[in-house]
Write an enzyme that holds these catalytic residues in place. Structure first.
Site, short mmCIF file in Angstrom:
data_model
loop_
_atom_site.label_atom_id
_atom_site.label_comp_id
_atom_site.label_asym_id
_atom_site.label_seq_id
_atom_site.Cartn_x
_atom_site.Cartn_y
_atom_site.Cartn_z
N HIS A 154 1.05 -1.17 -0.03
CA HIS A 154 0.03 -0.06 -0.15
C HIS A 154 0.87 1.11 -0.03
CE1 HIS A 154 -2.80 -3.04 1.51
NE2 HIS A 154 -3.48 -2.36 1.03
N ARG B 141 4.87 7.18 1.43
CA ARG B 141 5.39 5.91 1.85
C ARG B 141 5.17 4.74 1.20
NH1 ARG B 141 3.54 2.62 6.26
NH2 ARG B 141 2.13 4.17 6.72
N TYR B 142 5.54 4.13 0.44
CA TYR B 142 5.28 2.98 -0.27
C TYR B 142 5.67 1.66 0.69
CZ TYR B 142 4.47 5.04 -4.81
OH TYR B 142 3.75 6.04 -5.45
N CYS B 143 4.82 0.90 1.46
CA CYS B 143 4.81 0.15 2.24
C CYS B 143 4.68 -1.09 1.61
CB CYS B 143 3.83 0.33 3.22
SG CYS B 143 3.85 -0.77 4.72
N ILE B 144 5.81 -1.96 1.28
CA ILE B 144 5.82 -2.98 0.46
C ILE B 144 6.12 -4.54 1.17
CG2 ILE B 144 6.73 -3.88 -1.64
CD1 ILE B 144 5.16 -1.40 -2.21
#
Length: 151
Positions: A106, A119-122
């Site tokens: 997300h 913030r690309y939370c991967i």
């Protein structure tokens, strides 16, 4: 057509772990803090585990404290597709690899302001890391210039 092609479902089931398959194909989320790349800061490139397509570089990774790898941006917005996600009683933006349609994680608007505020939370399970020293031999030499540009 992209040179990075998603494998068939049968091949994915044979080559991925159950967690990798569930995360990328069924939009599951791996446990926080104990995943492979949460505290990983080696120089290199992160690629889609299902297709090999480059998605993120280590110079855009930061310590967010969220429990998953966090990046300020993808290598290119053309590689990412965003979708509204209303699961689990929340409204979020899901991030998928555009070419393979694999679930990555997300994106949130609480990242470092000086780098765009995202913030690309991967999920680590959606990624494969290629160390900088191996990028050329692994077929990712064209992306070495990204490290010179980010210094």
């Amino acid at each position: 057509m992209s040179k990075y092609q998603k494998k068939s479902d049968g091949e994915l089931k044979r080559t991925l772990t159950k967690l990798q398959y569930d995360v990328t194909q069924n939009a599951h989320t791996e446990p926080p803090y104990t995943n492979e790349y949460n505290r990983h800061y080696e120089k290199g490139i992160y690629v889609d585990i299902t297709s090999g397509e480059p998605l993120f570089i280590s110079t855009d990774k930061f310590k967010s404290g969220c429990g998953w790898p966090a990046f300020t941006k993808p290598i290119s917005q053309d590689l990412i597709a965003n979708y509204r996600d209303e699961s689990h009683g929340m409204i979020r933006t899901e991030v998928r690899a555009k070419n393979s349609n694999s679930h990555l994680g997300h994106v949130f608007r609480d990242g470092p302001e000086e780098h765009g505020g995202l913030r690309y939370c991967i999920n680590s399970a959606a990624l494969k890391f290629i160390p900088f020293a191996e990028m050329e031999s692994a077929g990712y030499g064209e992306y070495l210039k990204l490290f010179k540009e980010s210094n």
